[in-house]
Scaffold this motif. Structure first.
Motif, mmCIF file in Angstrom:
data_model
loop_
_atom_site.group_PDB
_atom_site.id
_atom_site.type_symbol
_atom_site.label_atom_id
_atom_site.label_comp_id
_atom_site.label_asym_id
_atom_site.label_seq_id
_atom_site.Cartn_x
_atom_site.Cartn_y
_atom_site.Cartn_z
ATOM 1 N N THR A 135 0.901 -1.147 -0.209
ATOM 2 C CA THR A 135 0.227 0.352 -0.311
ATOM 3 C C THR A 135 1.020 0.782 0.170
ATOM 4 O OG1 THR A 135 -0.518 0.175 2.445
ATOM 5 C CG2 THR A 135 -1.774 -1.468 0.748
ATOM 6 N N VAL A 136 0.158 2.455 -0.171
ATOM 7 C CA VAL A 136 0.964 3.652 -0.435
ATOM 8 C C VAL A 136 0.546 4.619 0.564
ATOM 9 C CG1 VAL A 136 2.423 3.264 -2.852
ATOM 10 C CG2 VAL A 136 0.348 4.063 -2.633
ATOM 11 N N GLY A 137 0.523 5.809 0.527
ATOM 12 C CA GLY A 137 -0.419 7.002 1.047
ATOM 13 C C GLY A 137 -1.188 7.951 -0.077
ATOM 14 N N ASP A 138 -2.341 8.148 0.551
ATOM 15 C CA ASP A 138 -3.215 8.879 -0.714
ATOM 16 C C ASP A 138 -3.929 10.021 -0.210
ATOM 17 O OD1 ASP A 138 -3.304 9.811 -3.317
ATOM 18 O OD2 ASP A 138 -5.274 9.172 -3.215
ATOM 19 N N ASN A 139 -3.254 11.466 0.183
ATOM 20 C CA ASN A 139 -4.011 11.830 0.780
ATOM 21 C C ASN A 139 -4.562 11.429 2.071
ATOM 22 O OD1 ASN A 139 -4.162 14.086 -1.218
ATOM 23 N ND2 ASN A 139 -5.629 12.954 -2.126
ATOM 24 N N GLY A 140 -3.397 11.159 2.689
ATOM 25 C CA GLY A 140 -3.331 10.895 4.046
ATOM 26 C C GLY A 140 -4.498 9.274 4.564
ATOM 27 N N ALA A 141 -4.865 8.555 3.217
ATOM 28 C CA ALA A 141 -5.244 7.627 3.192
ATOM 29 C C ALA A 141 -3.906 6.350 2.548
ATOM 30 C CB ALA A 141 -6.851 7.797 2.854
ATOM 31 N N LEU A 142 -4.578 5.654 2.684
ATOM 32 C CA LEU A 142 -3.712 4.116 2.645
ATOM 33 C C LEU A 142 -4.284 3.552 1.562
ATOM 34 C CD1 LEU A 142 -2.207 2.465 5.484
ATOM 35 C CD2 LEU A 142 -0.914 3.807 4.287
ATOM 36 N N VAL A 143 -3.785 3.351 0.394
ATOM 37 C CA VAL A 143 -4.370 2.165 -1.058
ATOM 38 C C VAL A 143 -3.800 1.571 -1.014
ATOM 39 C CG1 VAL A 143 -6.310 4.421 -1.005
ATOM 40 C CG2 VAL A 143 -3.843 4.146 -2.380
ATOM 41 N N PHE A 144 -3.707 0.381 -2.425
ATOM 42 C CA PHE A 144 -3.514 -0.245 -3.071
ATOM 43 C C PHE A 144 -1.980 0.318 -3.944
ATOM 44 C CE2 PHE A 144 -6.003 -3.046 -1.064
ATOM 45 C CZ PHE A 144 -5.491 -4.143 -0.699
ATOM 46 N N ASP A 145 -1.040 0.014 -4.024
ATOM 47 C CA ASP A 145 0.214 -0.095 -4.822
ATOM 48 C C ASP A 145 -0.362 -0.649 -6.884
ATOM 49 O OD1 ASP A 145 2.742 -0.511 -7.049
ATOM 50 O OD2 ASP A 145 3.827 1.075 -5.359
ATOM 51 N N ALA A 146 -0.800 0.185 -7.256
ATOM 52 C CA ALA A 146 -1.289 -0.321 -8.429
ATOM 53 C C ALA A 146 -0.476 -1.441 -9.467
ATOM 54 C CB ALA A 146 -2.354 0.762 -10.002
#
Length: 213
Positions: free
Chosen positions: A94-105
């Motif tokens: 996962t990676v950080g995205d605007n304070g949220a964790l999302v999956f690395d595409a």
């Protein structure tokens, strides 16, 4: 054999909601569709053992990533990697995205492809949805299988942008309403499959080969 019209992105609030799945099939028949791909957010839906004979149902899971929302289609829904466990898709980076964790595409696409599945980008540029996609995401990320380029006929501008980006990146273009069965735009768009897929494996192979429009 006639081509098949399939809504490539229908949604469930709960992955095991058999009544909602039954309603998708009923409403799909009413709208003149031949099938639907059923998604749940961060979960793979469970289809009823007795599937409707006149309406084809397929499954996938929605995941948020650093390039927007991804639609993951397993080639084999019984593959345990796609189940909700720490050893499967949840283990992907996962990676950080605007304070949220999302999956690395990139990581998600690579692992899904290794298992014979396919990953689509869902409704990029659609301002109704909270997962914007960067303009150059398709060109930068290799291994994607396609793009949902239409989710509502009213969204002409975002549909056109998505289609142009997908064509430029040489990715399959599909259409799905991104809705549950009782939402207004259900059945308003659909994907044409030149050969009606008779299984989840055939569905994935058709999209990967670009035999859709």
């Amino acid at each position: 054999m006639n081509p098949a019209l399939i809504d490539a992105h229908t949604r469930l609030a709960k992955p095991g909601d058999k009544k909602a799945i039954k309603r998708i099939a009923e409403r799909g028949v009413e709208e003149g569709l031949d099938g639907a791909i059923v998604f749940a957010h961060q979960a793979l839906p469970t289809l009823p053992k007795k599937a409707p004979k006149s309406f084809a149902l397929f499954v996938g899971l929605e995941l948020d990533s650093d390039i927007g929302r991804l639609l993951v289609l397993p080639r084999d829904p019984e593959d345990s990697w796609f189940a909700d466990s720490d050893e499967g898709w949840r283990s992907v980076d996962t990676v950080g995205d605007n304070g949220a964790l999302v999956f690395d595409a990139d990581a998600m696409v690579r692992q899904v492809n290794e298992r014979g599945g396919i990953v689509l980008v869902a409704q990029p540029f659609d301002t109704d949805l909270s997962h914007p996609t960067a303009e150059d995401a398709f060109a930068q990320h290799r291994g994607l299988g396609g793009v949902v380029v239409a989710s509502d006929p009213k969204h002409e501008s975002s549909n056109t942008r998505a289609s142009e980006a997908a064509v430029s990146a040489r990715l399959a273009c599909v259409a799905g309403s991104a809705s549950a069965a009782d939402e207004p735009r259900f059945g308003s768009v659909a994907t044409v499959f030149a050969l009606p897929p008779t299984s989840q494996q055939a569905l994935v192979d058709c999209i990967r080969a670009g035999r859709v429009w």
